[in-house]
Design a protein around this motif. Structure first.
Motif, PDB file in Angstrom:
ATOM      1  N   ASP A 178     113.557  37.865 -98.343  1.00  0.00           N
ATOM      2  CA  ASP A 178     114.125  37.838 -96.993  1.00  0.00           C
ATOM      3  C   ASP A 178     115.484  38.519 -97.107  1.00  0.00           C
ATOM      4  O   ASP A 178     116.450  37.930 -97.571  1.00  0.00           O
ATOM      5  CB  ASP A 178     114.255  36.385 -96.529  1.00  0.00           C
ATOM      6  N   THR A 179     115.529  39.798 -96.713  1.00  0.00           N
ATOM      7  CA  THR A 179     116.693  40.635 -97.000  1.00  0.00           C
ATOM      8  C   THR A 179     117.654  40.664 -95.830  1.00  0.00           C
ATOM      9  O   THR A 179     117.315  41.157 -94.763  1.00  0.00           O
ATOM     10  CB  THR A 179     116.246  42.078 -97.310  1.00  0.00           C
ATOM     11  N   GLN A 225     122.779  45.076 -92.774  1.00  0.00           N
ATOM     12  CA  GLN A 225     123.113  45.660 -91.475  1.00  0.00           C
ATOM     13  C   GLN A 225     123.191  47.187 -91.586  1.00  0.00           C
ATOM     14  O   GLN A 225     123.361  47.712 -92.692  1.00  0.00           O
ATOM     15  CB  GLN A 225     124.502  45.187 -91.033  1.00  0.00           C
ATOM     16  N   THR A 226     123.132  47.841 -90.430  1.00  0.00           N
ATOM     17  CA  THR A 226     123.348  49.289 -90.394  1.00  0.00           C
ATOM     18  C   THR A 226     124.635  49.623 -91.156  1.00  0.00           C
ATOM     19  O   THR A 226     124.702  50.590 -91.920  1.00  0.00           O
ATOM     20  CB  THR A 226     123.492  49.754 -88.929  1.00  0.00           C
ATOM     21  N   ASP A 276     127.885  37.863 -87.976  1.00  0.00           N
ATOM     22  CA  ASP A 276     126.825  36.860 -88.117  1.00  0.00           C
ATOM     23  C   ASP A 276     127.381  35.478 -88.456  1.00  0.00           C
ATOM     24  O   ASP A 276     128.370  35.355 -89.182  1.00  0.00           O
ATOM     25  CB  ASP A 276     125.857  37.258 -89.248  1.00  0.00           C
ATOM     26  N   ARG A 297     123.680  36.214 -84.629  1.00  0.00           N
ATOM     27  CA  ARG A 297     124.954  36.816 -84.250  1.00  0.00           C
ATOM     28  C   ARG A 297     125.846  35.794 -83.549  1.00  0.00           C
ATOM     29  O   ARG A 297     125.366  34.955 -82.789  1.00  0.00           O
ATOM     30  CB  ARG A 297     124.717  37.990 -83.294  1.00  0.00           C
ATOM     31  N   ARG A 344     118.801  45.986 -82.348  1.00  0.00           N
ATOM     32  CA  ARG A 344     120.130  45.482 -82.036  1.00  0.00           C
ATOM     33  C   ARG A 344     120.595  46.060 -80.703  1.00  0.00           C
ATOM     34  O   ARG A 344     120.645  47.274 -80.546  1.00  0.00           O
ATOM     35  CB  ARG A 344     121.021  45.954 -83.168  1.00  0.00           C
TER      36      ARG A 344
HETATM   37  O1  PRX Z   1     122.163  39.535 -87.311  1.00  0.00           O
HETATM   38  C1  PRX Z   1     121.761  40.156 -88.497  1.00  0.00           C
HETATM   39  C2  PRX Z   1     120.327  40.610 -88.373  1.00  0.00           C
HETATM   40  O2  PRX Z   1     120.372  41.959 -87.966  1.00  0.00           O
HETATM   41  C3  PRX Z   1     121.732  42.392 -87.842  1.00  0.00           C
HETATM   42  C4  PRX Z   1     121.848  43.830 -88.273  1.00  0.00           C
HETATM   43  O3  PRX Z   1     121.108  44.635 -87.430  1.00  0.00           O
HETATM   44  P1  PRX Z   1     120.920  46.166 -87.755  1.00  0.00           P
HETATM   45  O4  PRX Z   1     122.231  46.789 -88.031  1.00  0.00           O
HETATM   46  O5  PRX Z   1     120.107  46.748 -86.676  1.00  0.00           O
HETATM   47  O6  PRX Z   1     120.128  46.208 -89.107  1.00  0.00           O
HETATM   48  C5  PRX Z   1     118.859  45.664 -89.188  1.00  0.00           C
HETATM   49  C6  PRX Z   1     118.220  46.029 -90.497  1.00  0.00           C
HETATM   50  C7  PRX Z   1     119.045  45.786 -91.689  1.00  0.00           C
HETATM   51  C8  PRX Z   1     122.506  41.452 -88.703  1.00  0.00           C
HETATM   52  O7  PRX Z   1     123.871  41.406 -88.337  1.00  0.00           O
HETATM   53  N1  PRX Z   1     119.596  40.510 -89.649  1.00  0.00           N
HETATM   54  C9  PRX Z   1     119.211  41.512 -90.450  1.00  0.00           C
HETATM   55  N2  PRX Z   1     118.494  41.040 -91.491  1.00  0.00           N
HETATM   56  C10 PRX Z   1     118.444  39.695 -91.362  1.00  0.00           C
HETATM   57  C11 PRX Z   1     119.142  39.356 -90.189  1.00  0.00           C
HETATM   58  N3  PRX Z   1     119.291  38.084 -89.807  1.00  0.00           N
HETATM   59  C12 PRX Z   1     118.732  37.118 -90.567  1.00  0.00           C
HETATM   60  N4  PRX Z   1     118.034  37.379 -91.687  1.00  0.00           N
HETATM   61  C13 PRX Z   1     117.859  38.634 -92.127  1.00  0.00           C
HETATM   62  N5  PRX Z   1     117.152  38.866 -93.228  1.00  0.00           N
END
Ligand code: PRX
Length: 636
Positions: free
Chosen positions: A400-401, A404-405, A490, A505, A516
């Motif tokens: 479970d990774t 974020q961007t 987060d 978030r 997002r």
């Molecule tokens: O809230 C977290 C959630 O996705 C956000 C980042 O979104 P984005 O930049 O579009 O990237 C998504 C792909 C990496 C984070 O701030 N998020 C991402 N992965 C998880 C997660 N929330 C919980 N568990 C995760 N594994």
């Protein structure tokens, strides 16, 4: 093959310890294993105040030499990309490392012929076909900065992104196939370009053969341009020598305020980080077939379909379609067809497939699977167990990774089969990642069994370096909430074992099906609809999407039919942002709960949208307390 691949929990602990006491030595040891034209002068230079972050400064490289050239001797005939088309009976494609090298060089020459130079920005708006990967790598080959825009964004969104980055060239397709739909990409680009004078050239790749308009002097066909390069003979294209801190790409992402910002990643640190996290998290073994279901239009596709796997010489599977087309067994058919070993997908996909029951899974041969991954949003325990039991048959670890961007690569995650896993938990930070939890006042929350806002206190090589064209926004967004810390946005808890669980978030950013979206962006789009006076958007729990979008709208007048007006508003949002931002619910209201100073009390709206009427807190300070009662009554 990967000397820095961790092999046991003890090795993880040692590496983690080392990465904290000597981060520079730690990352330098890993960076040694890449191909640099010239080694760096200094591993790390940083301060989170300015902010200024430089990794491997003075180092010279080209990421495509690491993704392509250096594999040719050993892996030239190995598949780099396996491509599965939207229609199961259309021919799939297998592109070896040598093929990919040739195609990237060819298209890099096309870009040069069309006037693209180092540092120029190129917008890429394509479906999930191999040419999308080729186009991004070709940009990187010649030092052009790519800005990939997801194929679901509207003309207006593309125009905003092109203008912000001042792109000079656009690469697109006539159209894209996604499930039962044909998306008219070129026609969307034509609309976008009306307001984009910087774009001098559009290269159009054929996919759907849908009729398109081709503007004389501006638009050219991908295939014609390739032919021209072929007639010139030698397709090689020497890689541009890049500084480690030269920009590699821009990727736009939503925040809590304003328009999406261009997250900037640079060449050296991003490459090392994407590769290190890929090789370790998934414990990739040479020859394994790895399948990430994301779209290259998002960071997951950049780091874990393209740069991470390719820099590791892996075989990466690229799928054009969607998990439910032609039926809900499609992913399992693909796993079976190509004997996929690693499957990396999103909780929203798992939840949606769960809804179809086990029919589409039964009788599919999933015995090749060894490791599973999840990304993009919190994974609920039910989905985690379904994935574990029915797809992994109880024998595959799930990673479970969390990332974020902005982080460029995975930050907190189990390492497949090496470190412990716990349903709903991203568990432990990877080596090099130093998370801390803070309370609202920025005070560190120490110990275990605690919650707080998630920050990172030390730089890692994959982190963003700026937001394009606006360094002050970069500082304000990430480094001003808590002094000296990178703030993720987060919320997070750390349990009694020290494992991290991301709770979602804490700012006004929604996560809808792993996409997002800023509430402010959606509000702006709704407010552009004629007759709308004001709106407020909040998220609410949604069974499949994770979060749904709930809009409270004050409309001055609507066509006697409120339902029709709702549809009109949806259409407006689709036009301004894209279908992914369409509200799931629209409630017309006569007023919004506001403080005396005019601030919308989103907390109250969020509670109402969640159906929690009892616990609204103090409403006596509101300008018009009665409006809350009215909104409660009208809840959808
Ligand atoms: O809230 C977290 C959630 O996705 C956000 C980042 O979104 P984005 O930049 O579009 O990237 C998504 C792909 C990496 C984070 O701030 N998020 C991402 N992965 C998880 C997660 N929330 C919980 N568990 C995760 N594994």
């Amino acid at each position: 093959m990967y000397p820095y691949q961790l092999k046991s929990f003890e090795e993880y602990q040692q590496a983690y310890h080392q990465s904290v006491i000597d981060p520079e030595g730690f990352w330098a040891n890993i960076a040694e294993h890449f191909y640099w034209r010239k080694k760096w002068d200094k591993v790390l230079e940083w301060d989170f105040k300015s902010p200024n972050i430089k990794w491997f400064a003075g180092g010279k490289l080209n990421i495509t030499e690491n993704c392509l050239d250096r594999h040719l001797g050993t892996l030239g005939n190995q598949p780099a990309i396996i491509w599965e088309p939207n229609e199961p009976d259309e021919h799939h494609r297998i592109i070896t490392y040598r093929d990919l090298y040739n195609k990237v060089c060819q298209f890099a020459n096309v870009l040069k012929n069309n006037g693209v130079k180092k540092g120029d920005r190129v917008c890429i708006y394509m479906g999930m076909i191999p040419e999308l990967a080729i186009a991004t790598l070709a940009c990187a080959r010649i030092g052009a900065i790519h800005s990939v825009v997801f194929g679901g964004f509207s003309a207006q969104s593309i125009a905003d992104r092109i203008q912000d980055a001042q792109c000079s060239l656009v690469i697109t397709c006539d159209g894209a196939f996604r499930g039962g739909k044909d998306i008219p990409l070129k026609s969307v680009i034509d609309d976008a370009l009306i307001g984009c004078p910087t774009v001098k050239r559009v290269i159009v790749c054929t996919r759907t053969r849908t009729p398109v308009s081709m503007l004389k002097g501006r638009d050219v066909w991908w295939e014609d341009e390739i032919k021209q390069v072929e007639t010139m003979g030698n397709p090689a294209c020497p890689a541009e020598e890049m500084d480690a801190e030269d920009m590699l790409f821009i990727l736009y992402t939503s925040g809590s305020t304003g328009k999406p910002k261009g997250v900037v990643h640079t060449c050296g640190g991003y490459m090392v980080y994407a590769n290190y996290t890929f090789v370790n998290t998934f414990q990739y073994q040479p020859g394994e077939v790895y399948f990430c279901t994301a779209d290259i239009g998002w960071i997951t596709g950049h780091s874990y379909i393209a740069y991470g796997p390719l820099s590791a010489g892996a075989t990466t599977l690229m799928f054009e379609g969607v998990p439910t087309y032609p039926d809900a067994g499609r992913l399992w058919d693909i796993v079976d067809k190509y004997r996929v070993n690693i499957l990396y997908t999103a909780p929203t996909a798992i939840r949606s497939l769960m809804g179809y029951g086990l029919g589409p899974v039964n009788h599919k041969d999933l015995s090749s699977l060894r490791k599973l991954g999840s990304v993009g949003e919190p994974i609920n325990e039910e989905a985690w167990h379904w994935f574990k039991d029915n797809i992994g048959k109880g024998r595959c670890p799930i990673v479970d990774t969390w990332w974020q961007t902005e982080t460029g690569g995975i930050m907190i995650t189990p390492i497949a089969g090496i470190t412990p896993e716990k349903p709903g938990y991203a568990t432990l930070p990877l080596p090099g990642v130093q998370p801390i939890l803070v309370d609202e006042n920025g005070k560190e929350v120490t110990g275990n069994n605690v919650s707080g806002n998630l920050c990172i206190k030390f730089p890692w090589p994959g982190m963003l370096r700026t937001t394009f064209g606006d360094h002050e926004r970069f500082r304000k967004t990430y480094f001003s909430t808590y002094e000296g810390l990178y703030f993720t946005g987060d919320g997070c808890m750390r349990d009694e074992d020290g494992y991290y669980r991301i709770t979602g978030r804490v700012d006004d950013v929604l996560n809808v099906s792993g996409h997002r979206i800023g509430t402010a962006e959606v509000e702006n789009a709704i407010n552009m609809h004629a007759g709308v006076v004001e709106s407020a958007v909040v998220g609410y729990p949604h069974e499949i999407k994770g979060q749904g979008i709930y809009a409270f709208v004050i409309a001055e007048r609507f066509t006697h039919d409120a339902e029709l007006t709702k549809k009109d508003i949806l259409q407006t949002v689709s036009r301004i942002i894209g279908p992914i931002a369409k509200p799931d619910k629209i409630q017309f209201v006569s007023g919004l709960p506001k403080t005396r100073s005019g601030k919308i009390m989103r907390r109250i709206l969020r509670k109402i949208a969640e159906g929690e009427f009892d616990n609204l807190g103090d409403t006596s300070t509101l300008l018009e307390p009665a409006v809350v009662e009215e909104i409660k009554k009208g809840k959808l």
